[in-house]
Design an enzyme around this catalytic site. Structure first.
Site, PDB file in Angstrom:
ATOM      1  N   TRP A 102       0.820  -1.218   0.000  1.00  0.00           N
ATOM      2  CA  TRP A 102       0.000   0.000   0.000  1.00  0.00           C
ATOM      3  C   TRP A 102       0.849   1.260   0.000  1.00  0.00           C
ATOM      4  O   TRP A 102       0.564   2.219  -0.732  1.00  0.00           O
ATOM      5  CB  TRP A 102      -1.004  -0.017   1.155  1.00  0.00           C
ATOM      6  N   ASP A 172      -1.584   6.497   6.535  1.00  0.00           N
ATOM      7  CA  ASP A 172      -2.629   5.624   6.010  1.00  0.00           C
ATOM      8  C   ASP A 172      -2.922   4.591   7.096  1.00  0.00           C
ATOM      9  O   ASP A 172      -2.129   3.683   7.335  1.00  0.00           O
ATOM     10  CB  ASP A 172      -2.127   4.944   4.725  1.00  0.00           C
ATOM     11  N   LYS A 196     -12.393  -1.779   6.327  1.00  0.00           N
ATOM     12  CA  LYS A 196     -11.613  -2.730   7.114  1.00  0.00           C
ATOM     13  C   LYS A 196     -12.021  -2.675   8.583  1.00  0.00           C
ATOM     14  O   LYS A 196     -12.612  -3.600   9.088  1.00  0.00           O
ATOM     15  CB  LYS A 196     -10.117  -2.466   6.937  1.00  0.00           C
TER      16      LYS A 196
HETATM   17  C1  PLP Z   1      -7.288  -1.431   1.589  1.00  0.00           C
HETATM   18  C2  PLP Z   1      -6.208  -0.427   1.749  1.00  0.00           C
HETATM   19  C3  PLP Z   1      -6.082   0.655   0.855  1.00  0.00           C
HETATM   20  C4  PLP Z   1      -6.988   0.846  -0.318  1.00  0.00           C
HETATM   21  O1  PLP Z   1      -8.261   1.164   0.091  1.00  0.00           O
HETATM   22  P1  PLP Z   1      -9.443   1.499  -0.947  1.00  0.00           P
HETATM   23  O2  PLP Z   1     -10.490   2.036  -0.051  1.00  0.00           O
HETATM   24  O3  PLP Z   1      -9.800   0.207  -1.622  1.00  0.00           O
HETATM   25  O4  PLP Z   1      -8.940   2.488  -1.919  1.00  0.00           O
HETATM   26  C5  PLP Z   1      -5.070   1.561   1.099  1.00  0.00           C
HETATM   27  N1  PLP Z   1      -4.231   1.426   2.135  1.00  0.00           N
HETATM   28  C6  PLP Z   1      -4.317   0.394   2.994  1.00  0.00           C
HETATM   29  C7  PLP Z   1      -3.349   0.294   4.136  1.00  0.00           C
HETATM   30  C8  PLP Z   1      -5.306  -0.566   2.834  1.00  0.00           C
HETATM   31  O5  PLP Z   1      -5.410  -1.579   3.685  1.00  0.00           O
END
Ligand code: PLP
Length: 360
Positions: A102, A172, A196
């Protein structure tokens, strides 16, 4: 009806009581004779729901008053572009830490809009540990430092918050927000896709220090400008109302569990149980440095990888769903977010022990 054990990495498990409440309210919300998703986002009913969700999130994370909370669309992936467009001047240097899939995707996207400097990376050690603070080479003129606090695919997690001096820190937290206590004041901005550890897909939460707003590059699309959303309480256009409502129910549920401090204890206990099975056998393994092991996403392998298919088939038959590792890494992965109960983890532990006794 039998709800199975769901270890999906995302969209992921949602607490049963939240789904039941949403079900009870689905056709007729609060005796208004219609569902929440059929209401105007400008109605006083929905604005009440929206404000309650924000205030509960503020309570859960102890978000200081000089931070705005935004409820956006576009996923965490859209933030990969929005962050440089909002926080960096054209051509300005931006700093990134590379720790896995990511953070690498964030880097590729940010290169389109800023002068990206990868100031620390654990690529050379196969992303098995995070770079140390002393490895981070920051310059005061960099617009911000971006990192992923928890790499969802690799199961790699920071055990410290990078210190950046006057450079704003951007995290993030898509896969570990609300899983453990944090000090929001250490961050310029925190963001997370909801699917998540918050609620359903379609909502992205951004927590941003007010002084970082209003500096976007002039070419920025209006819907990518955090300041536009902040001024309009995230209602500059139609927000994802149902996802916002359902996330609010999850925040209420979390408060009922005792908040982030209480859920952190449970999360650590759940993860410890699983790592114990993995480490206590010569049958399973996980190569991540112990200090950097994720308590949310636990990838593991079987020494004899020929057994992976059997493991996945039999675990699915036993009601343990979505244990297949990300296609980029293979093997298995158990995502054990807040909504995955300790009972589900116990069921997985029992299955893993039993599988080992039959094939080990
Ligand atoms: C799932 C995830 C993303 C992407 O998320 P989307 O909402 O599908 O764009 C980005 N960073 C991390 C750490 C993730 O787990």
């Amino acid at each position: 009806m039998m709800r199975k054990h769901n270890f999906s990495a995302g969209p992921a498990a949602i607490p049963g009581p939240v789904l039941e409440r949403a079900q009870a309210e689905l056709l007729d919300w609060n005796q208004r004779g219609l569902s929440i998703m059929e209401m105007s986002h400008r109605s006083k009913e929905f604005i009440g729901v929206a404000q309650k969700a924000e205030s509960d999130l503020r309570t859960l994370l102890e978000i200081p008053d000089n931070y705005k909370v935004l409820f956006l669309q576009g996923g965490a992936t859209s933030q990969f572009a929005m962050i440089p467009l909002n926080l960096a001047a054209a051509g300005q240097k931006t700093a990134y830490i590379e720790t896995g899939m990511w953070s690498s995707k964030a880097i590729v996207e940010a290169k389109r809009y800023s002068n990206v400097q990868v100031v620390a990376s654990s690529a050379a050690r196969d992303y098995l540990s995070v770079p140390a603070q002393t490895e981070i080479n920051l310059d005061a003129e960099m617009a911000y430092l971006h990192y992923a606090s928890n790499e969802t695919v690799g199961g790699l997690s920071f055990d410290y918050v990078p210190q950046t001096g006057s450079v704003p820190l951007v995290a993030d937290m898509s896969s570990d927000i609300l899983s453990k206590r944090i000090d929001v004041s250490q961050f310029g901005m925190i963001y997370a896709g909801a699917q998540k550890n918050i609620g359903p897909a379609g909502l992205t939460v951004v927590i941003i220090r007010q002084e970082l707003l209003g500096k976007a590059q002039p070419i920025i699309p209006k819907m990518y400008d955090y300041h536009v959303h902040a001024l309009a309480d995230s209602m500059s256009n139609t927000p994802p109302t149902f996802a916002w409502y359902l996330s609010g129910l999850v925040f209420e549920w979390l408060l009922q569990q005792g908040g982030v401090e209480a859920i952190e204890k449970i999360n650590r206990r759940k993860a410890a149980k699983l790592y114990q099975v993995i480490d206590g056998s010569g049958f399973y393994y996980n190569k991540i440095a112990v200090a950097n092991r994720s308590i949310m996403n636990l990838p593991f392998n079987i020494v004899d990888s020929e057994l992976d298919a059997k493991f996945l088939q039999q675990s699915t038959e036993a009601g343990l769903l979505n244990l297949k590792g990300h296609k980029a890494v293979g093997g298995m992965r158990a995502s054990i977010y807040n909504a995955v109960s300790e009972k589900s983890v116990d069921a997985l532990v029992d299955f893993m022990r039993d599988f080992e006794s039959r094939y080990g």
